[in-house]
Motif scaffolding. Structure first.
Motif, PDB file in Angstrom:
ATOM      1  N   PHE A  55      -4.758   9.588  -1.706  1.00  0.00           N
ATOM      2  CA  PHE A  55      -4.126   8.427  -2.318  1.00  0.00           C
ATOM      3  C   PHE A  55      -4.648   8.330  -3.749  1.00  0.00           C
ATOM      4  N   PHE A  83      -4.439  -0.659   1.601  1.00  0.00           N
ATOM      5  CA  PHE A  83      -3.819   0.594   2.030  1.00  0.00           C
ATOM      6  C   PHE A  83      -4.557   1.250   3.199  1.00  0.00           C
ATOM      7  N   ARG A 109      -6.767   9.767   2.560  1.00  0.00           N
ATOM      8  CA  ARG A 109      -5.957   9.094   3.583  1.00  0.00           C
ATOM      9  C   ARG A 109      -6.480   9.386   4.982  1.00  0.00           C
ATOM     10  N   SER A 118      -1.219   5.131   6.429  1.00  0.00           N
ATOM     11  CA  SER A 118       0.204   5.219   6.086  1.00  0.00           C
ATOM     12  C   SER A 118       0.416   5.040   4.586  1.00  0.00           C
ATOM     13  N   ASP A 119       1.370   5.813   4.042  1.00  0.00           N
ATOM     14  CA  ASP A 119       1.724   5.654   2.629  1.00  0.00           C
ATOM     15  C   ASP A 119       3.133   5.077   2.459  1.00  0.00           C
ATOM     16  N   SER A 122       4.630   1.972  -0.316  1.00  0.00           N
ATOM     17  CA  SER A 122       3.475   1.845  -1.213  1.00  0.00           C
ATOM     18  C   SER A 122       3.808   1.025  -2.463  1.00  0.00           C
TER      19      SER A 122
END
Length: 321
Positions: A55, A83, A109, A118-119, A122
């Protein structure tokens, strides 16, 4: 960039180009770049399915606003929580080579438990986090992208000064030039760096990059405007030649004042009803329409468009196969 060049830039704009980055905090990691990369890679291997294990977030304050290093560390921690990587490896880095304070958060991540953060959504999650941090630290409050606002909030007026200036500069420049080379030179003189590929982007003197499509002037539109201006200039030149020829023929004849007046009236009628006039009027009208930038208030990054989402899903599916 050489050390001498960094020093020269530091003296020129009073910014820190040498030793420009400072790591504010490490979370479950340590060391230099090479050591960090090795540690991140080692943990990322715990998951065999993730394609992009890193990330990377960047948060920039508005001009004139500052936070202490401790507050910036807290902001980094809030970002990591939002996040789902607060218990993962991450670092928070402060950059000092711009007038506005900004930090980077680089996180893994993949956690030590092999679970992957999870992205999805975003952009939306980051927008919500920024609004929360603005209130928490009493920073300048701005609106999120319209796509993430309620129908009521989408009606609120908003203005991005940087984009408004770029929009004005592009329009005024297009009004003065007739070729892309001229356009590029004039925009460079205004302090923009142009990047031309399938589209066009503009980088201002603050190193902020904005796509032409974000301000209503895509590359296709710019090229169409310039092509129309060249065609219009050609037609106008033809019209002048046509008018001059009629006027010359009239002068060469020995005519009475009444006949000259009649010829002048006929000449004006010929010019008015020539094929060139309606073409130039049509081109001028179309050019004026094109020079009006389209409404970009609902602009979305390509990744968030329906086409972008479908493309990402197809790519993920092909990788799994």
């Amino acid at each position: 960039m050489s050390e001498e060049k960094k020093q020269e830039l530091s003296l020129k704009d009073s910014l820190q180009h040498k030793n420009r980055a400072e790591v504010l905090s490490y979370n479950k990691c340590f060391g230099n770049l090479k050591e960090l990369a090795g540690q991140f890679l080692g943990v990322a291997k715990l998951s065999k399915r993730v394609e992009k294990p890193v990330f990377h977030f960047s948060l920039r304050l508005a001009p004139g606003e500052t936070l202490t290093n401790n507050q910036l560390i807290e902001v980094g921690r809030e970002c990591a929580k939002e996040f789902g990587v607060a218990d993962n490896q991450y670092i928070c880095v402060l950059h000092k080579d711009t007038k506005e304070q900004h930090i980077h958060i680089v996180a893994n991540r993949v956690g030590y438990n092999s679970k992957v953060a999870s992205d999805s959504n975003s952009y939306k999650r980051m927008a919500a986090l920024c609004r929360k941090l603005e209130k928490q630290y009493k920073l300048q409050e701005v609106l999120s992208p319209r796509a993430f606002l309620s129908p009521k909030d989408r009606l609120l007026p908003r203005q991005d000064q940087r984009k408004e200036k770029l929009k004005t500069d592009i329009r005024q420049t297009l009004e003065k030039v007739h070729s892309y080379v001229e356009f590029q030179q004039r925009m460079q003189a205004l302090g923009y760096k142009l990047i031309k590929g399938r589209g066009i982007s503009f980088i201002d003197d603050k190193k902020v990059k904005v796509k032409g499509s974000e301000v209503g002037f895509s590359l296709a539109k710019i090229e169409k405007v310039l092509a129309l201006k060249q065609e219009l200039a050609t037609k106008q030149a033809e019209q002048k030649i046509y008018e001059a020829a009629i006027q010359r023929d009239t002068k060469q004849q020995t005519l009475s004042p009444a006949q000259k007046m009649l010829c002048e009236t006929q000449r004006a009628a010929h010019v008015e009803h020539s094929l060139i006039v309606p073409v130039t009027k049509e081109l001028s009208s179309l050019l004026e329409q094109l020079l009006q930038p389209v409404d970009t208030s609902n602009y979305l990054p390509y990744e968030l468009t329906e086409e972008g989402i479908k493309r990402r899903k197809r790519k993920q599916k092909s990788h799994r196969i």
